[in-house]
Design an enzyme around this catalytic site. Structure first.
Site, PDB file in Angstrom:
ATOM      1  N   ARG A 230      27.392  36.714  38.065  1.00 32.25           N
ATOM      2  CA  ARG A 230      27.570  35.538  37.208  1.00 32.25           C
ATOM      3  C   ARG A 230      26.666  34.364  37.573  1.00 32.25           C
ATOM      4  NH1 ARG A 230      32.205  35.718  34.287  1.00 32.25           N
ATOM      5  NH2 ARG A 230      32.846  33.555  34.435  1.00 32.25           N
TER       6      ARG A 230
ATOM      7  N   GLY B  96      32.252  43.392  43.013  1.00 33.70           N
ATOM      8  CA  GLY B  96      31.241  43.482  41.970  1.00 33.70           C
ATOM      9  C   GLY B  96      31.174  44.870  41.396  1.00 33.70           C
ATOM     10  N   GLY B  97      31.750  45.037  40.199  1.00 32.48           N
ATOM     11  CA  GLY B  97      31.573  46.286  39.468  1.00 32.48           C
ATOM     12  C   GLY B  97      32.591  47.361  39.745  1.00 32.48           C
TER      13      GLY B  97
ATOM     14  N   HIS C  50      28.808  37.457  43.139  1.00 31.32           N
ATOM     15  CA  HIS C  50      29.668  36.670  42.232  1.00 31.32           C
ATOM     16  C   HIS C  50      29.863  37.401  40.901  1.00 31.32           C
ATOM     17  CE1 HIS C  50      31.361  32.494  42.406  1.00 31.32           C
ATOM     18  NE2 HIS C  50      31.577  32.725  41.131  1.00 31.32           N
TER      19      HIS C  50
ATOM     20  N   ARG D  28      37.210  40.957  37.249  1.00 33.29           N
ATOM     21  CA  ARG D  28      37.421  41.174  35.811  1.00 33.29           C
ATOM     22  C   ARG D  28      38.540  42.170  35.498  1.00 33.29           C
ATOM     23  NH1 ARG D  28      31.931  40.617  36.537  1.00 33.29           N
ATOM     24  NH2 ARG D  28      30.873  38.958  35.356  1.00 33.29           N
TER      25      ARG D  28
ATOM     26  N   THR E  22      33.191  30.186  49.389  1.00 35.08           N
ATOM     27  CA  THR E  22      32.219  30.804  48.481  1.00 35.08           C
ATOM     28  C   THR E  22      30.865  30.110  48.655  1.00 35.08           C
ATOM     29  OG1 THR E  22      33.933  31.473  46.953  1.00 35.08           O
ATOM     30  CG2 THR E  22      31.713  31.299  46.049  1.00 35.08           C
TER      31      THR E  22
ATOM     32  N   TYR F 178      32.798  34.690  28.088  1.00 35.06           N
ATOM     33  CA  TYR F 178      32.931  33.951  29.351  1.00 35.06           C
ATOM     34  C   TYR F 178      33.330  34.890  30.498  1.00 35.06           C
ATOM     35  CZ  TYR F 178      34.650  30.880  32.977  1.00 35.06           C
ATOM     36  OH  TYR F 178      34.852  30.280  34.187  1.00 35.06           O
TER      37      TYR F 178
HETATM   38  C1  FNR Z   1      34.906  34.529  39.084  1.00 37.72           C
HETATM   39  N1  FNR Z   1      34.509  34.509  40.431  1.00 37.72           N
HETATM   40  C2  FNR Z   1      34.884  33.428  41.229  1.00 37.72           C
HETATM   41  N2  FNR Z   1      34.578  33.432  42.557  1.00 37.72           N
HETATM   42  C3  FNR Z   1      34.991  32.412  43.370  1.00 37.72           C
HETATM   43  O1  FNR Z   1      34.703  32.451  44.565  1.00 37.72           O
HETATM   44  N3  FNR Z   1      35.722  31.383  42.838  1.00 37.72           N
HETATM   45  C4  FNR Z   1      36.062  31.301  41.530  1.00 37.72           C
HETATM   46  O2  FNR Z   1      36.739  30.370  41.101  1.00 37.72           O
HETATM   47  C5  FNR Z   1      35.595  32.340  40.678  1.00 37.72           C
HETATM   48  N4  FNR Z   1      35.858  32.309  39.325  1.00 37.72           N
HETATM   49  C6  FNR Z   1      35.559  33.404  38.527  1.00 37.72           C
HETATM   50  C7  FNR Z   1      35.948  33.413  37.178  1.00 37.72           C
HETATM   51  C8  FNR Z   1      35.720  34.551  36.393  1.00 37.72           C
HETATM   52  C9  FNR Z   1      36.150  34.528  34.958  1.00 37.72           C
HETATM   53  C10 FNR Z   1      35.108  35.695  36.973  1.00 37.72           C
HETATM   54  C11 FNR Z   1      34.912  36.960  36.167  1.00 37.72           C
HETATM   55  C12 FNR Z   1      34.703  35.678  38.282  1.00 37.72           C
HETATM   56  C13 FNR Z   1      33.845  35.689  41.049  1.00 37.72           C
HETATM   57  C14 FNR Z   1      34.889  36.697  41.568  1.00 37.72           C
HETATM   58  O3  FNR Z   1      35.583  36.193  42.675  1.00 37.72           O
HETATM   59  C15 FNR Z   1      34.262  38.028  41.994  1.00 37.72           C
HETATM   60  O4  FNR Z   1      33.228  37.778  42.909  1.00 37.72           O
HETATM   61  C16 FNR Z   1      33.729  38.871  40.831  1.00 37.72           C
HETATM   62  O5  FNR Z   1      34.544  38.749  39.703  1.00 37.72           O
HETATM   63  C17 FNR Z   1      33.675  40.341  41.266  1.00 37.72           C
HETATM   64  O6  FNR Z   1      33.118  41.135  40.262  1.00 37.72           O
HETATM   65  P1  FNR Z   1      33.984  41.981  39.187  1.00 37.72           P
HETATM   66  O7  FNR Z   1      35.143  42.620  39.923  1.00 37.72           O
HETATM   67  O8  FNR Z   1      34.444  40.978  38.173  1.00 37.72           O
HETATM   68  O9  FNR Z   1      32.984  42.946  38.653  1.00 37.72           O
END
Ligand code: FNR
Length: 352
Positions: A252, A281-282, A249, A304, A157, A26
């Site tokens: 995702r 992201g990344g 995102h 993450r 978002t 997940y």
């Molecule tokens: C997210 N992201 C996310 N974004 C948002 O606007 N609202 C949210 O509730 C969530 N929930 C969420 C859950 C999980 C488990 C992940 C991994 C990500 C996206 C998050 O804000 C962000 O854009 C990405 O996680 C950035 O990428 P990295 O740093 O994970 O590579």
């Protein structure tokens, strides 16, 4: 016990060992075959940094000012709820760390804990991330509550209205456990929500008109999160938003997308400095942060990485991740001959 965890990748390994494979899929997985997730990370390798010598770098300063407030480094905690999956302290751990280290935490509409509770856990700089569930009145109420609870910005978002096809989750038949709540939605809100066949609440698909409306409701800066196309960034700037997050995102929502780091420079050249530009992201280390700043970001969001920390060591793990990224950033500045983070610019990147 955890002294061997020296970077984000070490924490990722430890987190994978600790979490069930379904929960790991997940957090780690993305849309489709995860190509976008991997590409987000790999894209950073295209850029190299070029040191300059004999500058005085005895005092390295990585502080930056965003919307008039100083933070200790241009590294912000992205909204990533529901965090209850990873640790019982969930969003509380992140908010407390953001306060301790003096950076921004962005609290998601989907938080397990409600926004008022989270704001009491911090004497610092929280932003509220808005998803619109159901009617306009629900959005209006969340915006009002966030403002009354002293959140300093509203992050809307704009790339996640439709449930994504995440193949790893589909194979696992993943469902959120019953003890994960949507703490921000009151019972009347929850009762009235339109739902999909599987019972999950439907998010309202926003349009540009809605953004104008949200701007009118808001006394605090409005940031759009999830912009990838230069023309959308220009449109957002023309509408008067205060900031944008160049983001897919975390890969995702849709597979086969470009990496945000590759879209950043085009966008920053197009909209200039009137709008604060963030990216995510990344990002997995401090040099990635330098690259994002060199390509036009004011600060980065990480998602993450701190979830790995949270799942391994709770609040302490979140703080460790922040400290690792900040130390790596300071080290990179020193090695590059940069005494102040505000001096990072396009010449910090190597053209070779
Ligand atoms: C997210 N992201 C996310 N974004 C948002 O606007 N609202 C949210 O509730 C969530 N929930 C969420 C859950 C999980 C488990 C992940 C991994 C990500 C996206 C998050 O804000 C962000 O854009 C990405 O996680 C950035 O990428 P990295 O740093 O994970 O590579």
């Amino acid at each position: 016990m955890y002294t061997s965890l020296v970077n984000v990748a070490d924490y990722a390994k430890a987190s994978k060992n600790k979490l069930s494979s379904e929960v790991w899929d997940y957090v780690e997985g993305g849309a489709g075959r995860d190509w976008s997730v991997e590409n987000n990370r790999n894209a950073f390798d295209k850029y190299k940094v070029m040191p300059r010598i004999l500058n005085n770098v005895e005092g390295i300063n990585v502080e930056t000012i965003i919307f008039g407030r100083k933070i200790s480094a241009p590294i912000i905690f992205a909204p990533t709820s529901p965090l209850k999956l990873f640790h019982e302290d969930a969003e509380v751990a992140v908010v407390k760390v953001s306060s301790r280290v003096n950076t921004v935490a962005i609290c998601s509409t989907d938080s397990h804990f409600d926004l008022e509770h989270l704001s009491q856990m911090s004497d610092n700089n929280l932003w509220f991330q808005l998803y619109c569930y159901g009617c306009k009145e629900n959005a209006e109420s969340l915006i009002d509550r966030a403002q009354n609870a002293n959140y300093n910005a509203l992050v809307v978002t704009v790339d996640a209205f439709f449930p994504p096809r995440r193949e790893r989750m589909m194979r696992n038949h993943f469902k959120l456990p019953g003890d994960v709540k949507m703490g921000n939605l009151t019972q009347p809100m929850l009762d009235g929500l339109p739902r999909r066949g599987d019972g999950s609440p439907i998010r309202h698909a926003l349009t540009w008109q809605d953004i104008t409306w949200i701007k009118e409701q808001s006394r605090i800066p409005v940031i759009l999160k999830g912009i990838m196309h230069k023309d959308d960034a220009i449109k957002a700037a023309d509408l008067g938003v205060d900031g944008i997050v160049v983001s897919n995102h975390g890969g995702r929502q849709l597979d086969q997308m470009p990496a945000p780091i590759d879209c950043l420079q085009d966008i920053s050249l197009a909209i200039g400095r009137d709008v604060e530009i963030f990216m995510d992201g990344g990002i997995t280390n401090g040099i990635d942060v330098i690259k994002a700043l060199a390509l036009g970001a004011k600060a980065v969001l990480v998602g993450r990485p701190y979830i790995y920390g949270l799942s391994v060591q709770g609040q302490r793990g979140v703080e460790e991740i922040y400290n690792i990224l900040k130390c790596e950033l300071e080290d990179a500045c020193a090695q590059l001959g940069i005494s102040s983070i505000s001096n990072v610019n396009s010449t910090t990147l190597s053209i070779i």
